[in-house]
Design a protein around this motif. Structure first.
Motif, PDB file in Angstrom:
ATOM      1  N   THR A   1      67.972  39.547  17.390  1.00  0.00           N
ATOM      2  CA  THR A   1      68.267  38.676  16.257  1.00  0.00           C
ATOM      3  C   THR A   1      67.123  37.691  16.082  1.00  0.00           C
ATOM      4  N   ILE A   2      66.610  37.568  14.852  1.00  0.00           N
ATOM      5  CA  ILE A   2      65.638  36.528  14.518  1.00  0.00           C
ATOM      6  C   ILE A   2      66.429  35.425  13.830  1.00  0.00           C
ATOM      7  N   MET A   3      66.317  34.216  14.367  1.00  0.00           N
ATOM      8  CA  MET A   3      67.185  33.133  13.888  1.00  0.00           C
ATOM      9  C   MET A   3      66.441  31.806  13.759  1.00  0.00           C
ATOM     10  N   HIS A   4      66.957  30.969  12.864  1.00  0.00           N
ATOM     11  CA  HIS A   4      66.497  29.582  12.766  1.00  0.00           C
ATOM     12  C   HIS A   4      67.104  28.804  13.927  1.00  0.00           C
ATOM     13  N   MET A   5      66.310  27.998  14.589  1.00  0.00           N
ATOM     14  CA  MET A   5      66.825  27.217  15.714  1.00  0.00           C
ATOM     15  C   MET A   5      67.399  25.889  15.234  1.00  0.00           C
ATOM     16  N   ASP A   6      68.491  25.481  15.883  1.00  0.00           N
ATOM     17  CA  ASP A   6      69.028  24.144  15.690  1.00  0.00           C
ATOM     18  C   ASP A   6      69.222  23.524  17.075  1.00  0.00           C
ATOM     19  N   VAL A   7      69.919  22.409  17.153  1.00  0.00           N
ATOM     20  CA  VAL A   7      70.029  21.717  18.442  1.00  0.00           C
ATOM     21  C   VAL A   7      70.980  22.421  19.422  1.00  0.00           C
ATOM     22  N   GLY A   8      71.764  23.389  18.958  1.00  0.00           N
ATOM     23  CA  GLY A   8      72.676  24.115  19.848  1.00  0.00           C
ATOM     24  C   GLY A   8      71.959  25.227  20.607  1.00  0.00           C
ATOM     25  N   LEU A   9      72.688  25.862  21.505  1.00  0.00           N
ATOM     26  CA  LEU A   9      72.132  26.968  22.290  1.00  0.00           C
ATOM     27  C   LEU A   9      72.335  28.280  21.535  1.00  0.00           C
ATOM     28  N   ASP A  10      71.284  28.740  20.869  1.00  0.00           N
ATOM     29  CA  ASP A  10      71.314  30.006  20.107  1.00  0.00           C
ATOM     30  C   ASP A  10      72.408  30.015  19.041  1.00  0.00           C
TER      31      ASP A  10
ATOM     32  N   ASP B   1      71.300  29.661  12.193  1.00  0.00           N
ATOM     33  CA  ASP B   1      71.480  30.725  11.193  1.00  0.00           C
ATOM     34  C   ASP B   1      70.585  31.927  11.504  1.00  0.00           C
ATOM     35  N   MET B   2      71.108  33.116  11.256  1.00  0.00           N
ATOM     36  CA  MET B   2      70.362  34.353  11.489  1.00  0.00           C
ATOM     37  C   MET B   2      69.563  34.739  10.244  1.00  0.00           C
ATOM     38  N   ILE B   3      68.389  35.334  10.471  1.00  0.00           N
ATOM     39  CA  ILE B   3      67.553  35.817   9.370  1.00  0.00           C
ATOM     40  C   ILE B   3      67.572  37.346   9.335  1.00  0.00           C
ATOM     41  N   LEU B   4      67.259  37.960  10.458  1.00  0.00           N
ATOM     42  CA  LEU B   4      67.231  39.422  10.563  1.00  0.00           C
ATOM     43  C   LEU B   4      67.879  39.866  11.873  1.00  0.00           C
ATOM     44  N   GLN B   5      68.417  41.078  11.852  1.00  0.00           N
ATOM     45  CA  GLN B   5      69.031  41.631  13.059  1.00  0.00           C
ATOM     46  C   GLN B   5      68.839  43.144  13.036  1.00  0.00           C
ATOM     47  N   GLU B   6      68.507  43.702  14.190  1.00  0.00           N
ATOM     48  CA  GLU B   6      68.373  45.156  14.269  1.00  0.00           C
ATOM     49  C   GLU B   6      68.998  45.654  15.561  1.00  0.00           C
ATOM     50  N   LYS B   7      69.734  46.775  15.451  1.00  0.00           N
ATOM     51  CA  LYS B   7      70.465  47.326  16.601  1.00  0.00           C
ATOM     52  C   LYS B   7      69.666  48.400  17.332  1.00  0.00           C
ATOM     53  N   ILE B   8      70.047  48.596  18.598  1.00  0.00           N
ATOM     54  CA  ILE B   8      69.473  49.658  19.412  1.00  0.00           C
ATOM     55  C   ILE B   8      70.576  50.181  20.325  1.00  0.00           C
ATOM     56  N   GLN B   9      70.602  51.486  20.570  1.00  0.00           N
ATOM     57  CA  GLN B   9      71.617  52.071  21.443  1.00  0.00           C
ATOM     58  C   GLN B   9      71.259  51.826  22.913  1.00  0.00           C
ATOM     59  N   ILE B  10      72.268  51.628  23.741  1.00  0.00           N
ATOM     60  CA  ILE B  10      72.065  51.486  25.185  1.00  0.00           C
ATOM     61  C   ILE B  10      72.391  52.829  25.828  1.00  0.00           C
ATOM     62  N   SER B  11      71.411  53.447  26.460  1.00  0.00           N
ATOM     63  CA  SER B  11      71.622  54.765  27.070  1.00  0.00           C
ATOM     64  C   SER B  11      72.423  54.638  28.366  1.00  0.00           C
ATOM     65  N   ASP B  12      72.985  55.752  28.813  1.00  0.00           N
ATOM     66  CA  ASP B  12      73.839  55.750  29.998  1.00  0.00           C
ATOM     67  C   ASP B  12      73.080  55.412  31.282  1.00  0.00           C
ATOM     68  N   ASP B  13      71.754  55.615  31.269  1.00  0.00           N
ATOM     69  CA  ASP B  13      70.963  55.305  32.465  1.00  0.00           C
ATOM     70  C   ASP B  13      70.067  54.080  32.253  1.00  0.00           C
ATOM     71  N   GLU B  14      70.380  53.279  31.223  1.00  0.00           N
ATOM     72  CA  GLU B  14      69.571  52.101  30.894  1.00  0.00           C
ATOM     73  C   GLU B  14      69.578  51.085  32.034  1.00  0.00           C
ATOM     74  N   THR B  15      68.404  50.529  32.321  1.00  0.00           N
ATOM     75  CA  THR B  15      68.315  49.433  33.297  1.00  0.00           C
ATOM     76  C   THR B  15      67.915  48.156  32.566  1.00  0.00           C
ATOM     77  N   GLY B  16      68.067  47.035  33.248  1.00  0.00           N
ATOM     78  CA  GLY B  16      67.611  45.778  32.671  1.00  0.00           C
ATOM     79  C   GLY B  16      66.141  45.852  32.292  1.00  0.00           C
ATOM     80  N   GLY B  17      65.341  46.524  33.119  1.00  0.00           N
ATOM     81  CA  GLY B  17      63.913  46.651  32.861  1.00  0.00           C
ATOM     82  C   GLY B  17      63.586  47.511  31.659  1.00  0.00           C
ATOM     83  N   SER B  18      64.236  48.664  31.544  1.00  0.00           N
ATOM     84  CA  SER B  18      63.932  49.570  30.421  1.00  0.00           C
ATOM     85  C   SER B  18      64.396  48.982  29.095  1.00  0.00           C
ATOM     86  N   LEU B  19      65.554  48.306  29.101  1.00  0.00           N
ATOM     87  CA  LEU B  19      66.058  47.698  27.867  1.00  0.00           C
ATOM     88  C   LEU B  19      65.199  46.498  27.470  1.00  0.00           C
TER      89      LEU B  19
END
Length: 309
Positions: free
Chosen positions: A134-143, A146-164
């Protein structure tokens, strides 16, 4: 546009490079102070600093971004926009208000899900089928901005924190450049987040990797993948730390207690959990190399009935 870029780890490097490649003028790169690493305590540069120096960009490393001297420096640089990607400090309102186009953040989740410090790992651990950037405008809160753009990606069954992490770093960089063009042209649409759908992903620490074998095998397997490569999932074997790098779920209903080794095969070690069993395929004993279970068992004897943890 005149851009100040704020980022620290490897995740942010792609974004910095793409901003430069797109022809924006990066008037300053802000990153965390150098850190001592290893036994020798050698000072190491953050990955973003290394990239900035390679690109001949000015680097600033404030201990605290809220210091008046640093805030004045940001004002003096007169940025049109500030881009933030995994920087590691919360920006005060005094900085958020400086650039006319605001502060724009590259966040590695489909907000409002997984606000916070570790969204990549949380998505895997919690069994999500998809995540994104998500690409977003920052305000004083934690994330919370307002959002500007968002794009999805599939998580594979063998996905690791590193590969993602690597996939989202590439995706985030491209999406950020697209957002900057929309902001410059005045076509960017601001979409408020639905706070009622918000979840949080707390900062990673080593204790998170301590495996609780009373949990279901399916959860432990996701934990192993999510915390690979850091901080890693681990247990204890005869008093020594045993890291688990790869495993799969095995249906099992035998009356063994959680953590008990129920099978030792040629190329796997099967451990009972709260539901089903965990078949360990890759592991690493304290002070030793990371090995397949097959290699490990050739040099270390594990007997059925041993309890891990």
């Amino acid at each position: 546009m005149k851009v100040i870029f704020m980022g620290t780890p490897d995740f942010a490097v792609n974004t910095l490079r793409e901003i430069v490649k797109a022809g924006h003028e990066v008037v300053g790169v802000v990153t965390q102070p150098d850190k001592a690493k290893g036994r020798g305590g050698k000072l190491c540069f953050p990955e973003v600093k290394e990239a900035a120096l390679e690109l001949n960009l000015p680097v600033y490393q404030p201990v605290k971004v809220k210091d008046p001297e640093f805030i004045q420096k940001v004002k003096d640089l007169k940025p049109d926009v500030i881009v933030v990607a995994a920087f590691g400090q919360i920006l005060p309102k005094d900085i958020l208000d400086i650039p006319p186009y605001g502060c724009i953040n590259v966040h590695a989740s489909l907000l409002p899900k997984y606000r916070g410090a570790a969204p990549i790992q949380a998505a895997i651990i919690n069994g999500e089928k998809e995540t994104g950037v998500t690409i977003m405008h920052m305000d004083v809160g934690l994330d919370t901005g307002d959002m500007i753009l968002q794009e999805k990606i599939q998580i594979s069954d063998d996905e690791t924190g590193g590969s993602l992490h690597d996939k989202l770093a590439v995706l985030g960089a491209k999406l950020l450049v697209k957002a900057l063009e929309q902001i410059k042209e005045g076509t960017a649409i601001r979409v408020p987040q639905d706070d009622s759908q918000a979840t949080y992903a707390k900062m990673l620490d080593k204790e998170m990797g301590n495996i609780d074998f009373t949990k279901p095998a399916v959860y432990i397997e996701r934990l192993i993948r999510g915390l690979n490569p850091w901080p890693s999932a681990y247990t204890k074997l005869n008093g020594k730390t045993l890291k688990l790098w790869k495993a799969k779920v095995k249906e099992y209903s035998a009356g063994a207690k959680p953590g008990e080794v129920v099978e030792v095969n040629k190329d796997s070690i099967v451990v009972m959990t709260g539901k089903d069993a965990l078949e360990i395929l890759e592991l690493q004993l304290e002070g030793k190399k990371r090995l397949s279970a097959d290699e490990f068992l050739r040099g270390y004897k594990i007997e059925k009935g041993i309890v891990l943890g």
